[in-house]
Design an enzyme around this catalytic site. Structure first.
Site, PDB file in Angstrom:
ATOM      1  N   LYS A   1       0.849  -1.203   0.000  1.00  0.00           N
ATOM      2  CA  LYS A   1       0.000   0.000   0.000  1.00  0.00           C
ATOM      3  C   LYS A   1       0.879   1.247   0.000  1.00  0.00           C
ATOM      4  CE  LYS A   1      -3.851  -2.460   2.079  1.00  0.00           C
ATOM      5  NZ  LYS A   1      -4.549  -2.887   3.295  1.00  0.00           N
TER       6      LYS A   1
ATOM      7  N   GLN B   1      -4.936  -1.580   9.629  1.00  0.00           N
ATOM      8  CA  GLN B   1      -4.768  -2.874   8.970  1.00  0.00           C
ATOM      9  C   GLN B   1      -5.344  -3.998   9.843  1.00  0.00           C
ATOM     10  OE1 GLN B   1      -3.407  -3.418   5.808  1.00  0.00           O
ATOM     11  NE2 GLN B   1      -4.056  -5.530   6.122  1.00  0.00           N
TER      12      GLN B   1
ATOM     13  N   ASP C   1     -11.045   2.798   4.035  1.00  0.00           N
ATOM     14  CA  ASP C   1     -11.313   1.363   3.889  1.00  0.00           C
ATOM     15  C   ASP C   1     -12.820   1.099   3.842  1.00  0.00           C
ATOM     16  OD1 ASP C   1      -9.508  -0.607   3.442  1.00  0.00           O
ATOM     17  OD2 ASP C   1      -9.084  -1.053   5.537  1.00  0.00           O
TER      18      ASP C   1
END
Ligand code: NAD
Length: 286
Positions: free
Chosen positions: A54, A98, A121
């Site tokens: 990422k 994450q 997200d």
């Protein structure tokens, strides 16, 4: 003539080069670059790899990325404090925590603490609620990428019969909702479903997000269907998905490979959400 393989790498690269041009144009106009902050708790090797990917992807399109790597022993309160600081930081456009988090943390509590406008997200209850309402908001990255891949082969999903294998908040549930809003007739099967293969075999579009290597063989797949394999598993023979690619290849019209299918799209959609978050914040703070 399109090949059977849905090339997520190439579709993702097109999206990224478009984003890169948009970031360059912002810079040319003298604006600050967009920024993403990634919070990684613990030392899960797969998560380390994903976070590195990422960060590299951000760098390539001109998005600034910062990572906050915290030991697995970090308390929930300390992670919440980091999220709170990032929420308040005017130079932070996107925040990503994450997953998975260490077992002693409540995933919902942490995700729910992220400012929905910075939730790139798309996992906060607020953004998942906007998705359910079919209103604009950050869509979860993997599901949004999956829809792009499906639409690369089938633009009109109205009345299509779709089956989603898996019901996670990260993939299965939001994919089912996106497909439903797109006009498909959707069934979700999961670990408690009896005879999921017979249901899957009715699908013109089959999305598999079970997290079980090689679960889906030709008994699950309808002739002429589009199959999206979300699973990703490291094995001694390399990366494999949830679908037995070689076994179903002759049966399907189109299929995503692993690697090179859904994975690159997840990252492309994350970058896209970052730029949207940046644009939204720039408009509302003007
Ligand atoms: P998860 O473990 O949270 O959910 C798995 C779902 O599959 C559950 O709802 C479960 O009920 C269902 N399931 C399990 N076994 C089943 C079976 N035998 N038959 C039918 N349903 C079954 O996993 P997740 O987070 O949704 O991820 C699924 C897979 O996708 C994993 O392999 C994960 O690594 C991968 N993934 C890939 C990307 C990417 O960008 N490529 C992103 C997210 C997840």
């Amino acid at each position: 003539m399109k090949t059977k393989i849905i090339d997520g790498k190439s579709i993702g690269e097109d999206i990224r080069s478009n984003l890169s041009a948009r970031v360059q144009s912002l810079m040319d106009q003298g604006h600050r670059p967009p920024s993403l902050s990634v919070v990684l708790v613990g030392d899960d090797p797969a998560s380390q790899v994903y976070v590195n990917h990422k960060e590299q992807a951000c760098g390539k399109v001109g998005i600034i990325s910062r990572s906050y790597r915290l030991p697995a022993s970090t308390s929930e309160a300390d992670v919440l404090a980091v999220v709170k600081d990032l929420n308040a930081d005017p130079d932070v456009d996107g925040i990503l925590v994450q997953l998975p988090l260490p077992a002693h943390m409540n995933k919902f509590t942490i995700i729910n603490a992220i400012d929905p406008l910075k939730d790139v997200d798309g996992l906060t209850p607020y953004n998942q609620g906007l998705l359910a309402w079919n209103l604009p908001g950050h869509r979860p990255c993997t599901p949004a990428g999956i829809l792009r891949l499906i639409r690369s082969r089938e633009t009109d999903l109205t009345g299509k019969r779709a089956v989603v294998v898996g019901r996670s908040i990260l993939v299965g549930l939001p994919v089912a909702t996106l497909l439903t809003h797109a006009g498909a007739t959707v069934t979700t099967v999961h670990s408690k479903t009896t005879h999921p293969q017979s249901i899957a075999k009715e699908a013109e579009i089959l999305v598999v997000a079970a997290g079980v290597p090689g679960l889906v063989d030709q008994d699950w797949v309808k002739e002429g269907s589009i199959v999206i394999d979300v699973g990703i598993h490291r094995t001694p023979n390399g990366l494999v998905g949830d679908v037995q690619f070689d076994q179903v290849f002759e049966t399907v019209t189109a299929i995503t490979p692993v690697p090179g299918g859904v994975g690159p799209m997840t990252i492309a959609m994350l970058l896209s959400n970052c730029l949207d978050a940046y644009g939204h914040r720039a408009r509302t703070s003007a």
